[in-house]
Design a protein around this motif. Sequence first.
Motif, PDB file in Angstrom:
ATOM      1  N   VAL A  46      -0.814  -3.330  -7.168  1.00 53.11           N
ATOM      2  CA  VAL A  46      -2.507  -2.880  -7.854  1.00 53.11           C
ATOM      3  C   VAL A  46      -2.749  -4.577  -8.134  1.00 53.11           C
ATOM      4  CG1 VAL A  46      -2.753  -0.620  -7.271  1.00 53.11           C
ATOM      5  CG2 VAL A  46      -2.821  -2.657  -9.827  1.00 53.11           C
ATOM      6  N   TRP A  47      -2.222  -5.716  -8.515  1.00 57.45           N
ATOM      7  CA  TRP A  47      -2.182  -6.833  -8.840  1.00 57.45           C
ATOM      8  C   TRP A  47      -2.371  -7.518  -7.001  1.00 57.45           C
ATOM      9  CZ3 TRP A  47       1.230 -11.351  -9.326  1.00 57.45           C
ATOM     10  CH2 TRP A  47       0.830 -12.807  -9.182  1.00 57.45           C
ATOM     11  N   ALA A  48      -1.191  -7.418  -6.771  1.00 57.75           N
ATOM     12  CA  ALA A  48      -0.547  -8.240  -5.546  1.00 57.75           C
ATOM     13  C   ALA A  48      -1.514  -7.782  -4.298  1.00 57.75           C
ATOM     14  CB  ALA A  48       1.225  -7.940  -5.604  1.00 57.75           C
ATOM     15  N   LEU A  49      -1.685  -6.721  -4.939  1.00 60.98           N
ATOM     16  CA  LEU A  49      -2.855  -6.470  -3.561  1.00 60.98           C
ATOM     17  C   LEU A  49      -3.983  -6.924  -3.259  1.00 60.98           C
ATOM     18  CD1 LEU A  49      -2.110  -2.521  -3.031  1.00 60.98           C
ATOM     19  CD2 LEU A  49      -2.073  -3.710  -1.428  1.00 60.98           C
ATOM     20  N   GLY A  50      -5.071  -7.118  -4.481  1.00 61.09           N
ATOM     21  CA  GLY A  50      -5.966  -7.923  -5.150  1.00 61.09           C
ATOM     22  C   GLY A  50      -5.391  -9.673  -4.392  1.00 61.09           C
ATOM     23  N   ASN A  51      -4.552 -10.419  -4.745  1.00 63.40           N
ATOM     24  CA  ASN A  51      -3.949 -11.353  -4.713  1.00 63.40           C
ATOM     25  C   ASN A  51      -3.870 -11.887  -3.455  1.00 63.40           C
ATOM     26  OD1 ASN A  51      -3.498 -12.414  -7.496  1.00 63.40           O
ATOM     27  ND2 ASN A  51      -2.210 -12.313  -7.339  1.00 63.40           N
ATOM     28  N   CYS A  52      -3.428 -10.677  -2.100  1.00 60.64           N
ATOM     29  CA  CYS A  52      -3.579 -10.348  -0.761  1.00 60.64           C
ATOM     30  C   CYS A  52      -5.195 -10.839  -0.396  1.00 60.64           C
ATOM     31  CB  CYS A  52      -2.977  -9.204  -0.466  1.00 60.64           C
ATOM     32  SG  CYS A  52      -0.923  -9.090  -0.170  1.00 60.64           S
ATOM     33  N   ARG A  53      -5.851 -10.339  -1.190  1.00 61.10           N
ATOM     34  CA  ARG A  53      -7.250 -10.974  -0.246  1.00 61.10           C
ATOM     35  C   ARG A  53      -7.321 -10.421   1.012  1.00 61.10           C
ATOM     36  NH1 ARG A  53      -6.085 -14.578  -4.124  1.00 61.10           N
ATOM     37  NH2 ARG A  53      -7.284 -14.888  -5.348  1.00 61.10           N
ATOM     38  N   ILE A  62       0.896  -1.428  -0.006  1.00 63.01           N
ATOM     39  CA  ILE A  62      -0.279  -0.263   0.415  1.00 63.01           C
ATOM     40  C   ILE A  62       0.713   1.091  -0.379  1.00 63.01           C
ATOM     41  CG2 ILE A  62      -1.531   1.462   1.839  1.00 63.01           C
ATOM     42  CD1 ILE A  62      -2.814  -1.425   2.712  1.00 63.01           C
ATOM     43  N   ASN A  63       1.632   1.348   1.129  1.00 69.59           N
ATOM     44  CA  ASN A  63       2.638   2.802   0.935  1.00 69.59           C
ATOM     45  C   ASN A  63       3.272   2.410  -0.681  1.00 69.59           C
ATOM     46  OD1 ASN A  63       2.386   2.916   3.783  1.00 69.59           O
ATOM     47  ND2 ASN A  63       4.069   1.914   4.753  1.00 69.59           N
ATOM     48  N   GLN A  64       3.961   1.982  -1.006  1.00 72.34           N
ATOM     49  CA  GLN A  64       4.739   2.093  -2.054  1.00 72.34           C
ATOM     50  C   GLN A  64       3.805   2.110  -3.888  1.00 72.34           C
ATOM     51  OE1 GLN A  64       7.830   1.560  -1.920  1.00 72.34           O
ATOM     52  NE2 GLN A  64       7.695   2.481  -3.869  1.00 72.34           N
ATOM     53  N   LEU A  65       2.220   1.760  -3.778  1.00 74.70           N
ATOM     54  CA  LEU A  65       1.012   2.558  -4.635  1.00 74.70           C
ATOM     55  C   LEU A  65       1.468   3.867  -3.980  1.00 74.70           C
ATOM     56  CD1 LEU A  65      -1.023   1.772  -6.405  1.00 74.70           C
ATOM     57  CD2 LEU A  65      -2.336   0.881  -4.709  1.00 74.70           C
TER      58      LEU A  65
END
Length: 252
Positions: free
Chosen positions: A119-126, A103-106
Amino acid sequence: MYDEDDLSLLDAEVELESPLDKIGPLTAESEVPKPDPEEMLPLLEHPQPQQRMLAARAFCDIEDARATPHLIRLLTDTCPLVRVSAAYGLGRNPSPDAVEPLINQLGRDWNGYVRKGVVWALGNCRDRRCLAPLANALRTDISAVRLWAASSLAQMAQIGYEAVVGAIPPLIEALVQDPVAPVRSNSAWAIGQLCRELPSNIVYATAIDALIQAFAEDKDLGVREDSKAALLGVGDPRGLQLIETLEQEGWF
């Protein structure tokens, strides 16, 4: 918030692509062996950026929790190719510990490739914490990032009712207002995924209304088709009836 020129490595024809877009999971039938994590883990700390990048990309293909702290650290690497590879690696190796660093890097990374991977990784974090930054990216970022933010918001279906309800409004806004047709299409798909998790309430009805409007009025054929597919997937009687009526009347 961001300028479309922010994806400085891209030209107009490949704006919505990324060097790692075609990376997928290796199947059991693949003749290419997976990288050896024992060899790749030390390279995550290598002094040469090229080696760090290759090691991070290896963890886009393999899952190993030992890589997570190294990949988190590489999110702030000076080399953007290392950062984007680390983001993709964390997407393949999701961890609650990675959510806040992602989130910080985004919020601070200047490179569109990196934010797209994030954003792809954040989605996969669920994870419930991902909802607000993904919604903000869908509203404010460049088109390539908005495209994946819409898809990532569909993952809120795996979290719970409140997360689904929170994801619907920014997706409807994008479906109705985004100037880029693929972003609208992804938003339609995501709304369809989320509606399957909703009871028949006002949030559900509003989402179905948005899909119906896009199916009937969007100027882009692809968006109309994706909205139709979302309605068919949900199986909403009102949406199904409208589709049948419009097609019988020769609208499409």
